[in-house]
Design a protein around this motif. Structure first.
Motif, PDB file in Angstrom:
ATOM      1  N   ASN A 418       5.214 -10.178  20.821  1.00 23.02           N
ATOM      2  CA  ASN A 418       5.696 -10.081  19.458  1.00 23.02           C
ATOM      3  C   ASN A 418       6.174 -11.478  19.077  1.00 23.02           C
ATOM      4  O   ASN A 418       7.195 -11.948  19.569  1.00 23.02           O
ATOM      5  CB  ASN A 418       6.847  -9.067  19.391  1.00 23.02           C
ATOM      6  N   ALA A 458      -4.187  -7.340  19.791  1.00 24.98           N
ATOM      7  CA  ALA A 458      -3.195  -6.284  19.969  1.00 24.98           C
ATOM      8  C   ALA A 458      -1.768  -6.815  19.905  1.00 24.98           C
ATOM      9  O   ALA A 458      -0.819  -6.034  19.901  1.00 24.98           O
ATOM     10  CB  ALA A 458      -3.427  -5.569  21.297  1.00 24.98           C
ATOM     11  N   SER A 460       1.564  -8.592  18.184  1.00 28.69           N
ATOM     12  CA  SER A 460       2.183  -8.642  16.863  1.00 28.69           C
ATOM     13  C   SER A 460       2.534 -10.089  16.551  1.00 28.69           C
ATOM     14  O   SER A 460       2.952 -10.835  17.437  1.00 28.69           O
ATOM     15  CB  SER A 460       3.456  -7.783  16.822  1.00 28.69           C
ATOM     16  N   GLY A 483       3.528  -7.943  12.423  1.00 32.07           N
ATOM     17  CA  GLY A 483       2.724  -6.742  12.575  1.00 32.07           C
ATOM     18  C   GLY A 483       1.560  -7.014  13.509  1.00 32.07           C
ATOM     19  O   GLY A 483       1.287  -8.165  13.870  1.00 32.07           O
ATOM     20  N   GLN A 484       0.873  -5.966  13.924  1.00 26.87           N
ATOM     21  CA  GLN A 484      -0.231  -6.131  14.856  1.00 26.87           C
ATOM     22  C   GLN A 484      -1.364  -6.897  14.196  1.00 26.87           C
ATOM     23  O   GLN A 484      -1.778  -6.598  13.076  1.00 26.87           O
ATOM     24  CB  GLN A 484      -0.721  -4.772  15.354  1.00 26.87           C
ATOM     25  N   SER A 486      -4.483  -6.973  14.671  1.00 26.39           N
ATOM     26  CA  SER A 486      -5.735  -6.261  14.401  1.00 26.39           C
ATOM     27  C   SER A 486      -5.636  -5.312  13.217  1.00 26.39           C
ATOM     28  O   SER A 486      -6.646  -4.783  12.750  1.00 26.39           O
ATOM     29  CB  SER A 486      -6.165  -5.479  15.639  1.00 26.39           C
ATOM     30  N   ASP A 487      -4.406  -5.095  12.700  1.00 28.57           N
ATOM     31  CA  ASP A 487      -4.229  -4.168  11.576  1.00 28.57           C
ATOM     32  C   ASP A 487      -4.878  -4.720  10.309  1.00 28.57           C
ATOM     33  O   ASP A 487      -4.955  -5.934  10.100  1.00 28.57           O
ATOM     34  CB  ASP A 487      -2.745  -3.930  11.296  1.00 28.57           C
ATOM     35  N   GLN A 488      -5.301  -3.797   9.454  1.00 31.09           N
ATOM     36  CA  GLN A 488      -5.798  -4.204   8.141  1.00 31.09           C
ATOM     37  C   GLN A 488      -4.648  -4.771   7.320  1.00 31.09           C
ATOM     38  O   GLN A 488      -3.560  -4.184   7.251  1.00 31.09           O
ATOM     39  CB  GLN A 488      -6.429  -3.014   7.416  1.00 31.09           C
ATOM     40  N   PHE A 489      -4.887  -5.925   6.706  1.00 29.53           N
ATOM     41  CA  PHE A 489      -3.848  -6.579   5.915  1.00 29.53           C
ATOM     42  C   PHE A 489      -4.539  -7.382   4.822  1.00 29.53           C
ATOM     43  O   PHE A 489      -5.387  -8.248   5.110  1.00 29.53           O
ATOM     44  CB  PHE A 489      -2.996  -7.495   6.799  1.00 29.53           C
ATOM     45  N   THR A 493      -8.017  -8.535   8.350  1.00 25.67           N
ATOM     46  CA  THR A 493      -7.010  -8.226   9.358  1.00 25.67           C
ATOM     47  C   THR A 493      -5.807  -9.146   9.187  1.00 25.67           C
ATOM     48  O   THR A 493      -5.873 -10.175   8.501  1.00 25.67           O
ATOM     49  CB  THR A 493      -7.580  -8.418  10.771  1.00 25.67           C
ATOM     50  N   ARG A 494      -4.709  -8.770   9.797  1.00 26.35           N
ATOM     51  CA  ARG A 494      -3.527  -9.624   9.752  1.00 26.35           C
ATOM     52  C   ARG A 494      -3.806 -10.969  10.396  1.00 26.35           C
ATOM     53  O   ARG A 494      -3.288 -12.008   9.955  1.00 26.35           O
ATOM     54  CB  ARG A 494      -2.358  -8.936  10.471  1.00 26.35           C
ATOM     55  N   GLN A 495      -4.616 -10.994  11.450  1.00 27.12           N
ATOM     56  CA  GLN A 495      -4.955 -12.259  12.095  1.00 27.12           C
ATOM     57  C   GLN A 495      -5.693 -13.172  11.125  1.00 27.12           C
ATOM     58  O   GLN A 495      -5.411 -14.373  11.033  1.00 27.12           O
ATOM     59  CB  GLN A 495      -5.807 -11.993  13.339  1.00 27.12           C
TER      60      GLN A 495
END
Length: 618
Positions: A418, A458, A460, A483-484, A486-489, A493-495
């Motif tokens: 994190n 994976a 955060s 946030g993770q 790989s999450d949709q953002f 993705t957030r990345q």
């Protein structure tokens, strides 16, 4: 890049307790240490549930009680059934007629751990007199473990069987790469795995990405064999004859991180791994699940239907890599333990003699093993997917002292954290870096974006920028919330959003250093994730010049109040340039626990991210 100070013994946020592999190897070319499988020859069993089971050979009823002895053998699970059969036949020929023999299939690390803490028969089962681990390296690992060394004589543990380490591949994939005429190395496997279109360029898009299957936590062999070979193949473990620049080391470590992202972890033991492969094969998903699997020759023989095993729909083909690892050599070690006596010693000698006899060699060959001199057998020659005649000479084994740090370091590659990345966008960041034609901000943003892209999806992560009064009276502004990755953002993705935000940074006003340090540390405490190492990577090129903010003394006092041993947050201070306030960063890392880096180039912040994830490989 220089690491200025290490005020706390805590290591990287992804890899606690690991040490730098480049220091560990000390010029030694890494081989491997087998940790043990959970699959044995099924030729004498009727179900998977019997694999690795315990069986006893009782003494002849005519033996006088005074002549009876007890012998307990802890054998690597894959060889336990063959040892049991040899003991049974030897007893029929009277050499072990008066001995109560119990052969137990036990993974070598389990034996080592039980011996080191003191064998407990209630929890660990009958205490062994003989130990047959998978390799001599495993024996040497145990000998170096506190409390075990006096129990073992590694110089008197002859090999009773062998099985070369191999790269196994589903037969259609192997055929596509030119098996068996073509060669294959772990270096080639690493390159294929790193490529985005390894199968697509061969018109096999339906197979997806080229993936390597390893055992979870790299806890069992022959995964450890592959880990050492792959680490060496990408250059992350240079030999003593090769001088490697700092940049080359970090590049190799970056390649290792990217390689690990393509690993498919299946099961905690080799038995579980192969059972999962059988399951996906039955569902016609094998070719989309994995492309290369580190196994031993004997494991492939068994998987493909050797003995009485059921043949899979898609068999595996064997490659013998020239850059592979040492054989599984199954040393026969008589333990020097308090529960041994003259009777057990004599029984152990008789069992060893039986295993080395022609009849014992035949039994081992029937279970898919080679003899101690590495000669091939009719069983292997006649088996599908095998080319035992192509096996190269056995390489030197890896020293046992390297194996533990190596596997610990590799585990760190797949762990997640994190992380809050905080970057200075004050006016001084517009300064051009001599000889580059680019500003400090442009180059540091370039490096941080590259570092974010190396993080495990994976994990955060969040992104802040700081200067002065960026958000009302606040000196920092949140660009991407934690946030993770790989999450949709937003649109992806957030990345991807984090990388885009970093690349869009613009220079602002002054440097609100103290307020931002306090805010970032408190933010991570408020967003602490249990079970992960929580961290701030804080980059600056200047000193605090915010007249409206807190003082250094107030910052230090605030941090002392915030530090919570139950919620440790690692502060990683990164400075560049002659104006960077290393004194403040050093005091913060000393109070909170952390590390301080001085960069020679602002773009080298990428290497801090690499250091963080690889346990200081650089």
């Amino acid at each position: 890049m220089q690491e200025r100070v290490e005020p706390n013994t805590r290591r990287s946020w992804l890899l606690r307790g690991a040490v730098a592999l480049s220091a560990i190897v000390l010029g030694v070319l890494v081989g491997f240490a087998l940790v043990g499988f959970d699959i044995v020859d099924r030729s004498e069993t009727t179900s998977t549930a019997e694999v690795g089971s315990t069986a006893s050979q009782s003494p002849d009823a005519s033996c006088p009680s005074a002549e009876q002895a007890e012998l307990v053998v802890a054998a690597a699970p894959e060889i336990a059934a063959a040892v049991r059969n040899i003991a049974r036949e030897a007893a029929e020929r009277a050499s072990l007629r008066c001995v109560q023999i119990e052969v137990r299939g036990v993974a070598p690390p389990t034996v080592r751990d039980a011996l080191s803490r003191g064998w407990n028969t209630e929890s660990d089962g009958p205490a062994p007199h003989v130990w047959i681990p998978t390799t001599s390296t495993e024996l040497a690992l145990a000998a170096g473990t506190r409390g075990v060394g006096d129990m073992l004589d590694v110089s008197d543990a002859p090999s009773v069987a062998r099985s070369p380490s191999v790269i196994a591949m589903p037969q259609p994939m192997a055929d596509e790469l030119g098996w068996p005429e073509a060669g294959l190395s772990w270096e080639t496997v690493a390159n294929l795995s790193a490529a985005d279109n390894a199968w697509a360029e061969r018109d096999r898009e339906q197979w997806g990405a080229f993936r390597i299957s390893l055992v979870e936590n790299v806890a069992a062999e022959p995964t450890i064999s592959a880990v050492s070979a792959l680490t060496r193949a990408v250059g992350a473990l240079p030999t003593g004859d090769t001088e490697q620049s700092e940049e080359a080391r970090f590049e190799a470590q970056a390649q290792l991180l990217l390689l690990e992202r393509r690993v498919e972890y299946l099961g905690t033991t080799t038995n579980e791994q192969l059972e999962q492969l059988r399951a996906v094969d039955e569902n016609d998903e094998l070719l989309r699940t994995v492309s290369a699997i580190p196994l031993t020759e004997q494991m492939v023989w068994l998987y493909n239907g050797g003995g009485r095993s059921a043949a899979p729909d898609t068999p595996l083909a064997v490659w013998y890599p020239e850059d592979g690892a040492s054989d599984a050599d199954y040393p026969f070690a008589r333990l020097q333990v308090p529960w041994a006596d003259e009777g057990s010693d004599e029984a152990a000698a008789a069992l060893l003699e039986a295993m080395q006899a022609p009849e014992g060699a035949e039994r081992l060959a029937a279970a898919g093993f080679r003899g101690s001199s590495r000669e091939t057998t009719p069983e292997l020659i006649e088996a599908g997917g095998m080319r035992p005649d192509l096996a190269p000479p056995e390489p030197e084994p890896v020293p046992a002292l390297i194996v533990g740090p190596l596997t610990e370091a590799w585990r760190g590659l797949s762990q997640t954290g994190n992380l809050l990345a905080v970057i200075d966008v004050s006016g001084s960041m517009v300064t051009e870096v001599p000889g580059t034609g680019a500003s400090r901000l442009e180059l540091s943003a370039q490096g941080m974006a590259a570092g974010i892209q190396l993080l495990d999806p994976a994990s955060s992560a969040g992104i802040w920028e700081f200067s002065t009064r960026l958000n009302g009276d606040q000196d920092h502004r949140e660009l991407v919330p934690l946030g993770q990755l790989s999450d949709q953002f937003r649109a992806g993705t957030r990345q991807q959003a984090a990388v885009a935000a970093i690349r869009g940074l613009q220079p602002r006003e002054d440097t609100g250093l103290f307020d931002t340090i306090a805010a970032s540390y408190e933010h991570m405490l408020d967003n602490y994730e249990t079970g992960r190492l929580n961290a701030v990577i804080f980059f600056t090129d200047g000193q605090n010049d915010d007249d409206d903010g807190i003082s250094l003394q107030q910052l230090q006092a605030r941090l002392r109040d915030l530090v919570d041993p139950q919620r440790p947050v690692l502060f990683i201070g990164v400075g560049y340039g002659p104006e960077a306030d290393f004194g403040t960063l050093e005091s913060v890392t000393a109070i909170t626990g952390g590390r301080l880096y001085e960069l020679d180039r602002p773009e080298d912040i990428r290497n801090v991210f690499i250091d963080v994830q690889t346990g200081d490989l650089g």
